[in-house]
Design an enzyme around this catalytic site. Structure first.
Site, short mmCIF file in Angstrom:
data_model
loop_
_atom_site.label_atom_id
_atom_site.label_comp_id
_atom_site.label_asym_id
_atom_site.label_seq_id
_atom_site.Cartn_x
_atom_site.Cartn_y
_atom_site.Cartn_z
NE ARG A 81 2.54 -4.31 11.00
CZ ARG A 81 3.85 -4.44 10.95
NH1 ARG A 81 4.57 -4.41 12.05
NH2 ARG A 81 4.46 -4.59 9.80
NE ARG A 108 7.00 0.03 9.43
CZ ARG A 108 5.75 0.03 8.99
NH1 ARG A 108 5.46 0.47 7.78
NH2 ARG A 108 4.78 -0.45 9.73
NE ARG A 162 7.38 -2.95 5.97
CZ ARG A 162 6.08 -2.72 6.20
NH1 ARG A 162 5.32 -2.24 5.25
NH2 ARG A 162 5.55 -2.98 7.37
CE LYS A 209 -2.28 -0.63 3.86
NZ LYS A 209 -1.75 -1.93 4.27
NE ARG A 264 -3.70 -0.76 10.01
CZ ARG A 264 -2.63 -0.08 9.60
NH1 ARG A 264 -2.76 0.97 8.83
NH2 ARG A 264 -1.43 -0.45 9.95
P1 AMP Z 1 1.42 1.19 8.80
O1 AMP Z 1 2.59 2.04 8.43
O2 AMP Z 1 0.16 1.57 8.08
O3 AMP Z 1 1.73 -0.28 8.73
O4 AMP Z 1 1.12 1.50 10.35
C1 AMP Z 1 2.07 1.22 11.35
C2 AMP Z 1 1.39 1.14 12.71
O5 AMP Z 1 0.76 2.39 13.01
C3 AMP Z 1 0.27 0.12 12.81
O6 AMP Z 1 0.74 -1.18 13.13
C4 AMP Z 1 -0.59 0.71 13.92
O7 AMP Z 1 -0.01 0.47 15.19
C5 AMP Z 1 -0.49 2.19 13.66
N1 AMP Z 1 -1.57 2.68 12.76
C6 AMP Z 1 -1.44 3.14 11.49
N2 AMP Z 1 -2.63 3.50 10.98
C7 AMP Z 1 -3.54 3.27 11.96
C8 AMP Z 1 -4.96 3.41 12.05
N3 AMP Z 1 -5.68 3.88 11.03
N4 AMP Z 1 -5.56 3.05 13.22
C9 AMP Z 1 -4.85 2.59 14.26
N5 AMP Z 1 -3.52 2.40 14.24
C10 AMP Z 1 -2.86 2.74 13.10
#
Ligand code: AMP
Length: 191
Positions: free
Chosen positions: A141, A130, A128, A13, A89
């Site tokens: 996750r 991270r 990745r 994404k 989410r």
């Molecule tokens: P991402 O970069 O989208 O994988 O997000 C990394 C982390 O940020 C996730 O594992 C969540 O802990 C938090 N996070 C990102 N977007 C959201 C969201 N819309 N709602 C809740 N937590 C989020």
């Protein structure tokens, strides 16, 4: 163009949203990126969000919803649109977004789901590297995705606004498929 990009962690994404945003000249709004920046700057939000992110859990909605309202009401989003990556989410976030977009008169065009099989996701996430990409967090996750985020797909399917793209291909092929989908007439979405 206003697009909501859905898909499991590791579906690509972030990369696809960044590419599309650049091609279309629209802001790429990634809640994960915004949160990581808050953590890096040790803001109050960052301090509250950090432990959830490290565990692979969702950051509580009250923190996220204020953050997204703030971002979607900034001047740059009013011009040419936006691409949302990592939000909504869960179904509560999707309902909130529906209400917010109605309020600010910014109807979205599509929710696009990037479909990628589980084996590919784990491989990609491990590559990745991270900070939150350890094996335990990745497993968590994916579980959170299945339990809380996957129902969002049905939310948009029920509203006849869902498109699906096979994300298990090269980056360039996925980008081309996404662009093809977005050029179709919105009235045919979900058909
Ligand atoms: P991402 O970069 O989208 O994988 O997000 C990394 C982390 O940020 C996730 O594992 C969540 O802990 C938090 N996070 C990102 N977007 C959201 C969201 N819309 N709602 C809740 N937590 C989020």
């Amino acid at each position: 163009m206003r697009v909501i990009l859905l898909g499991p962690p590791g579906a690509g994404k972030g990369t696809q949203a960044a590419t599309l945003a650049e091609k279309e000249n629209i802001p790429h709004i990634s809640t994960g990126d915004i949160l990581r920046q808050h953590v890096a700057e040790a803001t109050s939000l960052g301090q509250q969000a950090k432990s959830y992110m490290e565990a692979g859990d969702l950051v509580p909605d009250d923190l996220i919803l204020a953050m997204i309202r703030d971002r979607l009401t900034q001047e740059d989003t009013k011009q040419r649109g936006w691409i949302l990556d990592g939000f909504p989410r869960n179904v509560d976030q999707a309902s909130f977004l529906e209400q917010l977009l109605w309020e600010i008169e910014q109807p979205f065009d599509y929710a696009v789901n990037l479909e990628v099989p589980d084996e590919t996701l784990v491989t990609r996430l491990l590559q990745r590297g991270r900070d939150d990409d350890t094996e335990t967090t990745i497993r968590r996750r994916l579980q959170v995705y299945r339990e809380q985020t996957a129902p969002v797909i049905d939310f948009y399917r029920q509203r006849d606004r869902l498109q699906s793209v096979n994300g298990d291909r090269s980056m360039a092929e996925v980008t081309a498929a996404l662009q093809g989908t977005l050029q179709e007439n919105p009235s045919t979405a979900g058909k």
